[in-house]
Design a protein around this motif. Structure first.
Motif, PDB file in Angstrom:
ATOM      1  N   THR A  70      -2.332  13.330 -12.014  1.00  0.00           N
ATOM      2  CA  THR A  70      -2.028  14.013 -13.144  1.00  0.00           C
ATOM      3  C   THR A  70      -2.887  13.579 -14.350  1.00  0.00           C
ATOM      4  OG1 THR A  70       0.085  13.218 -13.586  1.00  0.00           O
ATOM      5  CG2 THR A  70       0.102  15.290 -12.212  1.00  0.00           C
ATOM      6  N   ARG A  71      -3.032  11.944 -14.383  1.00  0.00           N
ATOM      7  CA  ARG A  71      -3.198  11.278 -15.546  1.00  0.00           C
ATOM      8  C   ARG A  71      -2.117  11.488 -16.738  1.00  0.00           C
ATOM      9  NH1 ARG A  71      -9.512  11.076 -17.061  1.00  0.00           N
ATOM     10  NH2 ARG A  71     -10.361  10.669 -14.918  1.00  0.00           N
ATOM     11  N   GLU A  72      -1.081  11.939 -16.239  1.00  0.00           N
ATOM     12  CA  GLU A  72       0.004  11.822 -17.412  1.00  0.00           C
ATOM     13  C   GLU A  72       1.025  10.521 -17.107  1.00  0.00           C
ATOM     14  OE1 GLU A  72       2.087  15.364 -16.382  1.00  0.00           O
ATOM     15  OE2 GLU A  72       0.527  16.642 -17.029  1.00  0.00           O
ATOM     16  N   LYS A 128       0.739  -1.143  -0.152  1.00  0.00           N
ATOM     17  CA  LYS A 128       0.188  -0.155   0.023  1.00  0.00           C
ATOM     18  C   LYS A 128       0.851   1.373  -0.011  1.00  0.00           C
ATOM     19  CE  LYS A 128      -4.116  -1.943   2.321  1.00  0.00           C
ATOM     20  NZ  LYS A 128      -4.958  -1.635   3.354  1.00  0.00           N
ATOM     21  N   ILE A 129       0.548   2.186  -0.912  1.00  0.00           N
ATOM     22  CA  ILE A 129       1.119   3.582  -0.862  1.00  0.00           C
ATOM     23  C   ILE A 129       0.124   4.651  -0.954  1.00  0.00           C
ATOM     24  CG2 ILE A 129       3.206   2.572  -1.889  1.00  0.00           C
ATOM     25  CD1 ILE A 129       2.517   3.688  -4.690  1.00  0.00           C
ATOM     26  N   PRO A 130       0.533   5.726  -0.590  1.00  0.00           N
ATOM     27  CA  PRO A 130      -0.225   6.980  -0.686  1.00  0.00           C
ATOM     28  C   PRO A 130      -0.768   7.297  -2.344  1.00  0.00           C
ATOM     29  CG  PRO A 130       1.388   7.509   1.013  1.00  0.00           C
ATOM     30  CD  PRO A 130       1.707   6.076   0.089  1.00  0.00           C
ATOM     31  N   MET A 131      -1.932   7.359  -2.481  1.00  0.00           N
ATOM     32  CA  MET A 131      -2.193   7.636  -3.808  1.00  0.00           C
ATOM     33  C   MET A 131      -1.709   9.031  -4.552  1.00  0.00           C
ATOM     34  SD  MET A 131      -6.130   9.084  -3.663  1.00  0.00           S
ATOM     35  CE  MET A 131      -6.342   9.594  -5.383  1.00  0.00           C
ATOM     36  N   ASP A 132      -1.133   9.832  -3.735  1.00  0.00           N
ATOM     37  CA  ASP A 132      -0.629  10.920  -4.320  1.00  0.00           C
ATOM     38  C   ASP A 132       0.930  11.157  -4.260  1.00  0.00           C
ATOM     39  OD1 ASP A 132      -0.670  11.056  -1.756  1.00  0.00           O
ATOM     40  OD2 ASP A 132      -1.381  13.448  -1.665  1.00  0.00           O
ATOM     41  N   LYS A 133       1.769   9.992  -3.965  1.00  0.00           N
ATOM     42  CA  LYS A 133       3.221   9.885  -3.447  1.00  0.00           C
ATOM     43  C   LYS A 133       3.733   9.140  -4.622  1.00  0.00           C
ATOM     44  CE  LYS A 133       2.425  12.503   0.250  1.00  0.00           C
ATOM     45  NZ  LYS A 133       2.839  13.735   0.394  1.00  0.00           N
ATOM     46  N   GLY A 134       5.191   9.631  -4.805  1.00  0.00           N
ATOM     47  CA  GLY A 134       5.970   9.126  -5.882  1.00  0.00           C
ATOM     48  C   GLY A 134       5.676   9.073  -7.187  1.00  0.00           C
ATOM     49  N   LEU A 135       6.240   8.302  -8.153  1.00  0.00           N
ATOM     50  CA  LEU A 135       6.072   8.175  -9.374  1.00  0.00           C
ATOM     51  C   LEU A 135       4.624   7.906  -9.848  1.00  0.00           C
ATOM     52  CD1 LEU A 135       9.286   7.036 -10.800  1.00  0.00           C
ATOM     53  CD2 LEU A 135       8.689   9.279 -11.097  1.00  0.00           C
ATOM     54  N   LEU A 141       8.838   3.419 -16.570  1.00  0.00           N
ATOM     55  CA  LEU A 141       7.558   3.696 -17.285  1.00  0.00           C
ATOM     56  C   LEU A 141       6.332   3.502 -16.357  1.00  0.00           C
ATOM     57  CD1 LEU A 141       6.862   4.643 -20.298  1.00  0.00           C
ATOM     58  CD2 LEU A 141       6.598   2.301 -20.948  1.00  0.00           C
ATOM     59  N   VAL A 142       5.530   4.509 -16.395  1.00  0.00           N
ATOM     60  CA  VAL A 142       4.378   4.466 -15.461  1.00  0.00           C
ATOM     61  C   VAL A 142       3.211   5.001 -16.334  1.00  0.00           C
ATOM     62  CG1 VAL A 142       3.285   5.085 -13.254  1.00  0.00           C
ATOM     63  CG2 VAL A 142       5.707   5.106 -13.657  1.00  0.00           C
ATOM     64  N   ILE A 143       2.022   4.340 -16.491  1.00  0.00           N
ATOM     65  CA  ILE A 143       0.886   5.104 -17.114  1.00  0.00           C
ATOM     66  C   ILE A 143      -0.327   4.866 -16.110  1.00  0.00           C
ATOM     67  CG2 ILE A 143       1.638   4.090 -19.358  1.00  0.00           C
ATOM     68  CD1 ILE A 143      -0.587   1.985 -19.307  1.00  0.00           C
ATOM     69  N   PRO A 144      -1.160   5.950 -16.288  1.00  0.00           N
ATOM     70  CA  PRO A 144      -2.372   5.790 -15.670  1.00  0.00           C
ATOM     71  C   PRO A 144      -3.214   4.719 -16.167  1.00  0.00           C
ATOM     72  CG  PRO A 144      -2.608   7.826 -16.912  1.00  0.00           C
ATOM     73  CD  PRO A 144      -1.207   7.186 -17.120  1.00  0.00           C
ATOM     74  N   GLY A 178       1.907   7.910  -7.826  1.00  0.00           N
ATOM     75  CA  GLY A 178       1.078   8.854  -7.412  1.00  0.00           C
ATOM     76  C   GLY A 178       0.786  10.053  -8.305  1.00  0.00           C
ATOM     77  N   HIS A 179       2.080  10.361  -8.702  1.00  0.00           N
ATOM     78  CA  HIS A 179       1.972  11.643  -9.906  1.00  0.00           C
ATOM     79  C   HIS A 179       1.293  11.218 -10.902  1.00  0.00           C
ATOM     80  CE1 HIS A 179       3.471  15.233 -11.606  1.00  0.00           C
ATOM     81  NE2 HIS A 179       3.683  14.241 -12.850  1.00  0.00           N
TER      82      HIS A 179
END
Length: 208
Positions: free
Chosen positions: A119-121, A105-112, A150-153, A114-115
């Motif tokens: 931002t949906r980017e 579990k990680i906060p939804m707005d932290k790290g790559l 590589l991270v995608i929403p 979360g970003h």
């Protein structure tokens, strides 16, 4: 003088011929490169379609996570992949590394990750250690070295809601992820969005 003029003219013609040959060679090289790219693109498109078919009908969220991780690593030739599912009510992103393992579990707005969710980017970086958003704590605990990321929403298009994020780490070849990797991952991401949303709905209804 005439001899010199003829020699000069011959040199000009020779240079023009060499230039033409080089131009043709460059064109052939570009054609071959284009053919290879087209072949690779077609193979990957087929792979994405096959992967999407495998996901259809899978309603257990843990099975969705396992399937997505395995298929993503195969598609991008990556060392690691993690599908995070958004629990908006609790403000967290969660996942499992393997079946039966503890939940991450990680906060939804932290790290790559979360970003990307906020931002949906999509994010494509060559070296995570050069990005201030990257959290090195997991690497420090495991001894693993994260490089390319590589991270995608993951968005459920019908409801236009973010339902998670997919993170892929390190090319097996040691290189970086390219635009082609990003393009096909985003294409697969659309199918993942449907699968995750369906699994969440199924699990909610099953618990009620």
């Amino acid at each position: 003088v005439q001899h010199c003029q003829k020699a000069s003219a011959s040199n000009v013609q020779l240079n023009e011929s060499v230039g033409t040959l080089r131009s043709l060679q460059d064109q052939l090289t570009n054609i071959k490169g284009s053919e290879l790219m087209t072949k690779r693109s077609m193979e990957r498109s087929k792979q994405v379609m096959d992967m999407s078919r495998q996901l259809s009908g899978v309603l257990e969220i843990n099975k969705v996570i396992t399937s997505v991780v395995q298929q993503t690593m195969s598609l991008l030739h990556a060392e690691r992949a993690t599908l995070f599912v958004l629990d908006e009510a609790k403000g967290t992103l969660w996942s499992r590394v393997a079946h039966g393992s503890d939940v991450i579990k990680i906060p939804m707005d932290k790290g790559l990750v979360g970003h990307t969710v906020v931002t949906r980017e999509s994010i494509n970086i060559k070296d995570a250690y050069n990005d201030s958003r990257f959290n090195r704590s997991i690497d420090m605990k495991t001894g693993f070295r994260t490089k390319a990321v590589l991270v995608i929403p993951i968005v459920h298009e019908e409801s236009d809601k973010v339902v998670g994020a997919l993170q892929v780490i390190n090319k097996s070849s040691g290189g970086c992820f390219d635009d082609d990797d990003l393009h096909f991952l985003e294409a697969f991401g659309k199918q993942i969005g449907v699968a995750v949303a369906n699994a969440i709905t199924y699990n909610v209804s099953k618990d009620e």
